[in-house]
Motif scaffolding. Structure first.
Motif, PDB file in Angstrom:
ATOM      1  N   ASP A  37       0.864  -1.176   0.000  1.00 11.32           N
ATOM      2  CA  ASP A  37       0.000   0.000   0.000  1.00 11.32           C
ATOM      3  C   ASP A  37       0.903   1.229   0.000  1.00 11.32           C
ATOM      4  N   ILE A  38       0.857   2.012  -1.085  1.00  7.76           N
ATOM      5  CA  ILE A  38       1.715   3.211  -1.170  1.00  7.76           C
ATOM      6  C   ILE A  38       0.866   4.483  -1.291  1.00  7.76           C
ATOM      7  N   ALA A  39      -0.393   4.399  -0.859  1.00  8.85           N
ATOM      8  CA  ALA A  39      -1.346   5.507  -1.032  1.00  8.85           C
ATOM      9  C   ALA A  39      -0.887   6.780  -0.324  1.00  8.85           C
ATOM     10  N   ASN A  40      -0.162   6.651   0.784  1.00  5.44           N
ATOM     11  CA  ASN A  40       0.243   7.828   1.571  1.00  5.44           C
ATOM     12  C   ASN A  40       1.665   8.293   1.268  1.00  5.44           C
ATOM     13  N   ARG A  41       2.234   7.811   0.198  1.00  2.00           N
ATOM     14  CA  ARG A  41       3.640   8.112  -0.102  1.00  2.00           C
ATOM     15  C   ARG A  41       3.830   9.570  -0.535  1.00  2.00           C
ATOM     16  N   ASP A  42       2.893  10.126  -1.292  1.00  2.00           N
ATOM     17  CA  ASP A  42       2.975  11.504  -1.798  1.00  2.00           C
ATOM     18  C   ASP A  42       4.277  11.754  -2.564  1.00  2.00           C
ATOM     19  N   SER A  43       4.687  10.762  -3.334  1.00  2.00           N
ATOM     20  CA  SER A  43       5.865  10.867  -4.183  1.00  2.00           C
ATOM     21  C   SER A  43       5.733   9.856  -5.309  1.00  2.00           C
ATOM     22  N   PHE A  44       6.326  10.178  -6.436  1.00  4.08           N
ATOM     23  CA  PHE A  44       6.498   9.158  -7.465  1.00  4.08           C
ATOM     24  C   PHE A  44       7.366   8.031  -6.904  1.00  4.08           C
ATOM     25  N   THR A  45       7.353   6.890  -7.569  1.00  6.39           N
ATOM     26  CA  THR A  45       8.212   5.759  -7.210  1.00  6.39           C
ATOM     27  C   THR A  45       8.959   5.328  -8.467  1.00  6.39           C
ATOM     28  N   ILE A  46      10.276   5.202  -8.361  1.00  7.64           N
ATOM     29  CA  ILE A  46      11.095   4.658  -9.443  1.00  7.64           C
ATOM     30  C   ILE A  46      11.543   3.267  -9.038  1.00  7.64           C
ATOM     31  N   LEU A  47      11.378   2.311  -9.931  1.00  4.22           N
ATOM     32  CA  LEU A  47      11.869   0.957  -9.687  1.00  4.22           C
ATOM     33  C   LEU A  47      12.911   0.613 -10.743  1.00  4.22           C
ATOM     34  N   MET A  48      14.093   0.221 -10.282  1.00  3.30           N
ATOM     35  CA  MET A  48      15.173  -0.229 -11.166  1.00  3.30           C
ATOM     36  C   MET A  48      15.384  -1.717 -10.912  1.00  3.30           C
ATOM     37  N   CYS A  49      15.322  -2.505 -11.950  1.00  2.79           N
ATOM     38  CA  CYS A  49      15.567  -3.934 -11.806  1.00  2.79           C
ATOM     39  C   CYS A  49      17.062  -4.185 -12.010  1.00  2.79           C
ATOM     40  N   VAL A  50      17.741  -4.629 -10.940  1.00  2.00           N
ATOM     41  CA  VAL A  50      19.182  -4.842 -11.022  1.00  2.00           C
ATOM     42  C   VAL A  50      19.540  -6.328 -11.046  1.00  2.00           C
ATOM     43  N   GLU A  51      18.533  -7.179 -10.929  1.00  3.12           N
ATOM     44  CA  GLU A  51      18.757  -8.623 -11.051  1.00  3.12           C
ATOM     45  C   GLU A  51      17.418  -9.305 -11.298  1.00  3.12           C
ATOM     46  N   GLY A  52      17.399 -10.316 -12.193  1.00  2.66           N
ATOM     47  CA  GLY A  52      16.182 -11.081 -12.438  1.00  2.66           C
ATOM     48  C   GLY A  52      15.158 -10.312 -13.249  1.00  2.66           C
ATOM     49  N   ALA A  53      13.886 -10.562 -12.943  1.00  2.00           N
ATOM     50  CA  ALA A  53      12.780  -9.900 -13.651  1.00  2.00           C
ATOM     51  C   ALA A  53      11.558  -9.876 -12.753  1.00  2.00           C
ATOM     52  N   LEU A  84       4.325  -6.489  -6.919  1.00  2.00           N
ATOM     53  CA  LEU A  84       5.503  -6.970  -7.641  1.00  2.00           C
ATOM     54  C   LEU A  84       5.391  -8.481  -7.758  1.00  2.00           C
ATOM     55  N   LYS A  85       5.280  -8.983  -8.979  1.00  2.00           N
ATOM     56  CA  LYS A  85       5.141 -10.416  -9.220  1.00  2.00           C
ATOM     57  C   LYS A  85       6.461 -10.954  -9.766  1.00  2.00           C
ATOM     58  N   THR A  86       7.037 -11.916  -9.057  1.00  2.00           N
ATOM     59  CA  THR A  86       8.360 -12.408  -9.411  1.00  2.00           C
ATOM     60  C   THR A  86       8.650 -13.723  -8.717  1.00  2.00           C
ATOM     61  N   THR A  87       9.619 -14.428  -9.215  1.00  2.00           N
ATOM     62  CA  THR A  87      10.166 -15.600  -8.516  1.00  2.00           C
ATOM     63  C   THR A  87      11.613 -15.356  -8.112  1.00  2.00           C
ATOM     64  N   ALA A  88      12.241 -14.381  -8.759  1.00  2.00           N
ATOM     65  CA  ALA A  88      13.626 -14.034  -8.418  1.00  2.00           C
ATOM     66  C   ALA A  88      13.974 -12.684  -9.027  1.00  2.00           C
ATOM     67  N   SER A  89      14.126 -11.670  -8.171  1.00  2.00           N
ATOM     68  CA  SER A  89      14.513 -10.345  -8.668  1.00  2.00           C
ATOM     69  C   SER A  89      15.043  -9.498  -7.519  1.00  2.00           C
ATOM     70  N   THR A  90      15.880  -8.530  -7.887  1.00  2.00           N
ATOM     71  CA  THR A  90      16.307  -7.506  -6.956  1.00  2.00           C
ATOM     72  C   THR A  90      15.963  -6.157  -7.573  1.00  2.00           C
ATOM     73  N   LEU A  91      15.261  -5.327  -6.805  1.00  2.00           N
ATOM     74  CA  LEU A  91      14.789  -4.042  -7.280  1.00  2.00           C
ATOM     75  C   LEU A  91      15.278  -2.943  -6.341  1.00  2.00           C
ATOM     76  N   LEU A  92      15.714  -1.833  -6.927  1.00  2.00           N
ATOM     77  CA  LEU A  92      15.958  -0.623  -6.166  1.00  2.00           C
ATOM     78  C   LEU A  92      14.733   0.264  -6.299  1.00  2.00           C
ATOM     79  N   GLU A  93      14.224   0.722  -5.173  1.00  4.33           N
ATOM     80  CA  GLU A  93      13.017   1.561  -5.156  1.00  4.33           C
ATOM     81  C   GLU A  93      13.406   2.955  -4.688  1.00  4.33           C
ATOM     82  N   VAL A  94      13.144   3.952  -5.533  1.00  7.97           N
ATOM     83  CA  VAL A  94      13.579   5.314  -5.265  1.00  7.97           C
ATOM     84  C   VAL A  94      12.355   6.222  -5.153  1.00  7.97           C
ATOM     85  N   THR A  95      12.308   6.985  -4.069  1.00 10.59           N
ATOM     86  CA  THR A  95      11.241   7.967  -3.868  1.00 10.59           C
ATOM     87  C   THR A  95      11.895   9.255  -3.344  1.00 10.59           C
ATOM     88  N   ILE A  96      11.059  10.277  -3.180  1.00  8.64           N
ATOM     89  CA  ILE A  96      11.528  11.529  -2.566  1.00  8.64           C
ATOM     90  C   ILE A  96      10.967  11.619  -1.157  1.00  8.64           C
TER      91      ILE A  96
END
Length: 322
Positions: free
Chosen positions: A265-281, A310-322
């Motif tokens: 639940d990211i409803a209260n984040r009040d920021s965009f979210t950037i996701l970078m996939c650095v491993e897997g999918a 996020l639907k995956t069986t193996a991944s590493t993600l960097l999540e960037v917000t402000i």
């Protein structure tokens, strides 16, 4: 037309020190053997990212910000930065050592270049055996000692070398002298700025046979000469949890190493979210649409998004917000 998770066409940059890993490992559309950078998400003038997926394909990031403002950025982010997108996202392949460099702080960058400063972080995606980064000095240095080292061609003796491996993370605050070493592939998250002060470049020449410009005088008042061990980021490595990596005034980066699906639940984040996939999918699914991220791909999730799956069986993600 509603916003949705956005992917952008990579902006590829040839560099003297670049290689082929962006093409061979991350499958970027490069035909060059010296591609050093893939700008994934940029609002730098002259290099503004263009949407490549969905109904907004062909639209620039700046056009979307101008049109959707807080719905895309978050109201708090829009209030702070207006229509200036505050983050620049890159993948970097260093086949050779980069120049020894540093970045000015906000005050100097504004006065001299009408720009943000350039605080940044690196996540090492791959490193050849023995590959190193340069981060900071190896002892306390005075401005005079630094100037003497330039004159005597002994600057390298004053620098701190860090051997790196996959997953290592570094925070590079403004003023810290640094360089990415040959053999390193990394993800870079930074303030939106292209201001770099190059202070030593191994006397290399560009494709026209010219020595590259150095910024010796500009750098003198921008360098932090103190020895600090504040750069390597120690973060938990447990799977299927969200872990804090770097939280600073300019961005917050968390890491998610997943072996199964995760809904947040990211409803209260009040920021965009950037996701970078650095491993897997992984498939990034929201109430407004979905995108698939493979290793080396990035998406911008609009601030109006309330639920992120996020639907995956193996991944590493960097999540960037402000």
């Amino acid at each position: 037309m509603s916003l949705y998770p956005l992917k952008f066409t990579p902006i590829l940059k040839e560099r003297l020190w670049g290689g082929t890993k962006l093409k061979d490992v991350l499958h970027k559309p490069s035909t060059s053997d010296i591609t050093g950078e893939s700008w994934e998400l940029s609002a730098v003038k002259g290099d503004v990212s263009i949407v490549e997926n969905g109904p907004f394909a062909g639209t620039s990031l700046q056009e979307l910000i101008n049109l959707h403002k807080g719905k895309l950025l978050g109201d708090a982010v829009y209030k702070r930065f207006g229509t200036d997108f505050p983050i620049l996202i890159k993948f970097i392949d260093a086949k050779q050592d980069l120049s020894i460099q540093l970045h000015p702080n906000d005050k100097l960058a504004k006065e001299r270049h009408d720009s943000f400063g350039k605080t940044e972080m690196w996540y090492v995606m791959d490193a050849d055996p023995g590959a190193k980064l340069i981060v900071g000095f190896n002892k306390e240095v005075t401005k005079g000692e630094y100037q003497d080292s330039l004159a005597q061609n002994t600057l390298l003796d004053l620098l701190n070398y860090e051997e790196v491996a996959k997953g290592d993370t570094f925070f590079i605050n403004t003023g810290k002298i640094h360089a990415i070493g040959g053999g390193v592939l990394l993800a870079e998250i930074q303030q939106t700025s292209d201001v770099t002060y190059r202070v030593f470049d191994f006397n290399r020449k560009d494709k026209n046979g010219q020595l590259r410009e150095l910024h010796t005088d500009l750098a003198l008042d921008a360098i932090d000469y103190t020895k600090k061990d504040d750069f390597k980021v120690d973060y938990p490595r447990e799977k299927d949890l969200t872990h804090k990596m770097v939280h600073c005034p300019y961005f917050k980066t968390d890491v998610l190493s997943l072996t199964k699906d995760m809904t947040r639940d990211i409803a209260n984040r009040d920021s965009f979210t950037i996701l970078m996939c650095v491993e897997g999918a992984a498939s990034v699914e929201t109430e407004f649409g979905a995108v698939v991220l493979n290793k080396g791909e990035t998406t911008l999730v609009p601030a109006l998004t309330k639920t992120l799956t996020l639907k995956t069986t193996a991944s590493t993600l960097l999540e960037v917000t402000i």
